[in-house]
Design an enzyme around this catalytic site. Structure first.
Site, PDB file in Angstrom:
ATOM      1  N   HIS A 103     102.813  77.787 -67.925  1.00 15.98           N
ATOM      2  CA  HIS A 103     102.885  78.082 -66.493  1.00 15.98           C
ATOM      3  C   HIS A 103     104.202  78.798 -66.231  1.00 15.98           C
ATOM      4  O   HIS A 103     104.964  79.063 -67.172  1.00 15.98           O
ATOM      5  CB  HIS A 103     102.751  76.793 -65.679  1.00 15.98           C
ATOM      6  CG  HIS A 103     103.659  75.685 -66.140  1.00 15.98           C
ATOM      7  ND1 HIS A 103     105.027  75.771 -66.076  1.00 15.98           N
ATOM      8  CD2 HIS A 103     103.391  74.471 -66.720  1.00 15.98           C
ATOM      9  CE1 HIS A 103     105.576  74.673 -66.544  1.00 15.98           C
ATOM     10  NE2 HIS A 103     104.603  73.864 -66.962  1.00 15.98           N
ATOM     11  N   HIS A 115     107.416  77.584 -68.016  1.00 21.63           N
ATOM     12  CA  HIS A 115     107.585  78.065 -69.399  1.00 21.63           C
ATOM     13  C   HIS A 115     108.003  79.540 -69.409  1.00 21.63           C
ATOM     14  O   HIS A 115     108.882  79.942 -70.156  1.00 21.63           O
ATOM     15  CB  HIS A 115     106.274  77.946 -70.180  1.00 21.63           C
ATOM     16  CG  HIS A 115     105.748  76.551 -70.325  1.00 21.63           C
ATOM     17  ND1 HIS A 115     104.600  76.128 -69.700  1.00 21.63           N
ATOM     18  CD2 HIS A 115     106.206  75.484 -71.028  1.00 21.63           C
ATOM     19  CE1 HIS A 115     104.365  74.869 -70.020  1.00 21.63           C
ATOM     20  NE2 HIS A 115     105.323  74.445 -70.821  1.00 21.63           N
ATOM     21  N   GLU A 133     115.318  72.012 -67.532  1.00 22.17           N
ATOM     22  CA  GLU A 133     115.935  70.805 -66.952  1.00 22.17           C
ATOM     23  C   GLU A 133     114.867  69.843 -66.441  1.00 22.17           C
ATOM     24  O   GLU A 133     115.157  68.689 -66.167  1.00 22.17           O
ATOM     25  CB  GLU A 133     116.862  71.193 -65.793  1.00 22.17           C
ATOM     26  CG  GLU A 133     118.130  71.853 -66.260  1.00 22.17           C
ATOM     27  CD  GLU A 133     119.099  72.129 -65.126  1.00 22.17           C
ATOM     28  OE1 GLU A 133     118.698  72.002 -63.951  1.00 22.17           O
ATOM     29  OE2 GLU A 133     120.251  72.473 -65.420  1.00 22.17           O
ATOM     30  N   SER A 191     102.219  71.133 -67.125  1.00 20.22           N
ATOM     31  CA  SER A 191     100.891  71.340 -67.714  1.00 20.22           C
ATOM     32  C   SER A 191      99.944  70.219 -67.317  1.00 20.22           C
ATOM     33  O   SER A 191      98.731  70.377 -67.362  1.00 20.22           O
ATOM     34  CB  SER A 191     101.004  71.398 -69.246  1.00 20.22           C
ATOM     35  OG  SER A 191     101.935  72.385 -69.607  1.00 20.22           O
TER      36      SER A 191
HETATM   37  P1  AMP Z   1     106.253  71.397 -72.519  1.00 24.64           P
HETATM   38  O1  AMP Z   1     105.279  72.461 -72.906  1.00 24.64           O
HETATM   39  O2  AMP Z   1     105.866  70.616 -71.328  1.00 24.64           O
HETATM   40  O3  AMP Z   1     106.672  70.554 -73.705  1.00 24.64           O
HETATM   41  O4  AMP Z   1     107.576  72.154 -72.066  1.00 24.64           O
HETATM   42  C1  AMP Z   1     108.162  73.132 -72.855  1.00 24.64           C
HETATM   43  C2  AMP Z   1     109.471  73.532 -72.244  1.00 24.64           C
HETATM   44  O5  AMP Z   1     109.244  74.028 -70.930  1.00 24.64           O
HETATM   45  C3  AMP Z   1     110.456  72.360 -72.110  1.00 24.64           C
HETATM   46  O6  AMP Z   1     111.771  72.816 -72.388  1.00 24.64           O
HETATM   47  C4  AMP Z   1     110.305  71.979 -70.660  1.00 24.64           C
HETATM   48  O7  AMP Z   1     111.454  71.356 -70.123  1.00 24.64           O
HETATM   49  C5  AMP Z   1     110.072  73.338 -70.026  1.00 24.64           C
HETATM   50  N1  AMP Z   1     109.420  73.194 -68.736  1.00 24.64           N
HETATM   51  C6  AMP Z   1     108.292  72.492 -68.449  1.00 24.64           C
HETATM   52  N2  AMP Z   1     108.035  72.532 -67.130  1.00 24.64           N
HETATM   53  C7  AMP Z   1     109.019  73.275 -66.566  1.00 24.64           C
HETATM   54  C8  AMP Z   1     109.331  73.671 -65.224  1.00 24.64           C
HETATM   55  N3  AMP Z   1     108.565  73.320 -64.199  1.00 24.64           N
HETATM   56  N4  AMP Z   1     110.432  74.437 -65.025  1.00 24.64           N
HETATM   57  C9  AMP Z   1     111.233  74.805 -66.055  1.00 24.64           C
HETATM   58  N5  AMP Z   1     110.994  74.454 -67.345  1.00 24.64           N
HETATM   59  C10 AMP Z   1     109.910  73.688 -67.594  1.00 24.64           C
END
Ligand code: AMP
Length: 297
Positions: free
Chosen positions: A36, A39, A150, A188
């Site tokens: 999204h 990411h 963050e 996600s």
């Molecule tokens: P994930 O796919 O959820 O493991 O996240 C992958 C990376 O994207 C991690 O560093 C998360 O902290 C970052 N991330 C997830 N959601 C957000 C968001 N809303 N804003 C900024 N970074 C995000």
């Protein structure tokens, strides 16, 4: 042109070796896919700071403490590749679980202290899974920079700690949380919310920012957090797993915002667990109170 999808570490290493030979700066953005704007903001930040950007996509079984959550986790690799292509990221590294954790895999990277409490208390083994896979991804990519959100504030601390402790030569860059227009942090897992739950969901960030303002004005954490819990439950959330004020730089628990802090929460809305956090600027009155208390001690 689409983004190349790389499956094996051997292939990845041969590509990175050429970049290194050419003296290029390499960044990695670890993700579990279902990409999204949150990411994509990390990818854009990485593109601004590095010559080559590797986005990794791996739904890491080791960091899921619930089998149902792992099964339900959205997997949208094709759409993810389509979203990345126009940004200009260079590679999507999407290894198979059997290659990441081959037969006989027996190593765990475990970070103490910052992994304890908050999500660590409610998701046993989660941060061991994160630390292990992130260490592997850093070693496999050999990147100079790694970008993290963050949004997962405790995870950011865990990653920073392991990089320092294991002398991994990589710089960790933190990026701000991206939100929907109504304030809900992008995640996600948001696709799992029903229409009704989706309407209630923004009450969580709303309660966080109201509470952050009160804490910054010098209100004691115990009172503010107890009231915020009530507000979140009244909004339709089923459970507040934790809601805590922690120091920004080391996650130590705080009773007032007497230094730069974070208000960090995990709450259940139906079957979906949402996490979020906001910055709490330190309050002048809390700092004065803290100084007086330490002077008297
Ligand atoms: P994930 O796919 O959820 O493991 O996240 C992958 C990376 O994207 C991690 O560093 C998360 O902290 C970052 N991330 C997830 N959601 C957000 C968001 N809303 N804003 C900024 N970074 C995000």
């Amino acid at each position: 042109m689409g983004i190349p999808i790389i499956r094996t570490v051997a292939e990845l290493r041969s590509i990175v070796a050429v970049w290194r030979r050419d003296g290029l700066k390499v960044a990695v953005v670890p993700t579990m896919g279902a990409l999204h704007e949150g990411h994509l903001s990390l990818v854009r930040a990485a593109l601004a700071k590095a010559d080559r950007v590797i986005v990794t996509l791996f739904v890491n079984p080791m960091q899921f403490n619930s089998a149902a959550d792992l099964v339900a986790y959205p997997r949208t690799e094709y759409d993810d590749a389509v979203k990345l292509a126009p940004l200009g990221a260079d590679i999507l590294y999407a290894p198979d679980a059997a290659d990441v954790y081959p037969q006989g895999f027996a190593t765990t990277v475990s970070v103490s202290a910052v992994s304890e409490g908050l999500c660590g208390a409610f998701r046993p083994g989660h941060f061991d899974g994160v630390a292990t896979v992130v260490t592997k991804l850093f070693l496999q990519t050999g990147a100079d920079l790694a970008f993290f959100g963050e949004k997962d504030f405790q995870q950011l601390h865990v990653v920073r700690r392991l990089v320092r402790d294991l002398d991994i030569p990589i710089n960790i860059v933190a990026c701000p949380t991206m939100r929907e227009e109504d304030g809900l942090a992008m995640s996600s897992r948001n696709v799992r919310l029903s229409a009704e739950q989706r309407l209630a969901a923004p009450k969580l960030p709303e309660a966080l920012s109201t509470s952050a303002e009160r804490l910054s004005a010098g209100a004691p954490a115990e009172l503010v957090l107890a009231e915020a819990r009530q507000v979140i439950l009244a909004a339709g959330y089923d459970e507040v797993e934790y809601l805590e004020l922690r120091a920004d730089h080391d996650l130590s628990p705080l009773r007032a915002a007497d230094r730069p802090a974070r208000l960090i929460v995990a709450a259940w809305l139906g079957g979906t667990r949402l996490i979020d956090n906001v910055r709490v600027p330190s309050s002048e009155s809390a700092v004065r109170g803290f100084r007086a208390a330490t002077a008297a001690a």
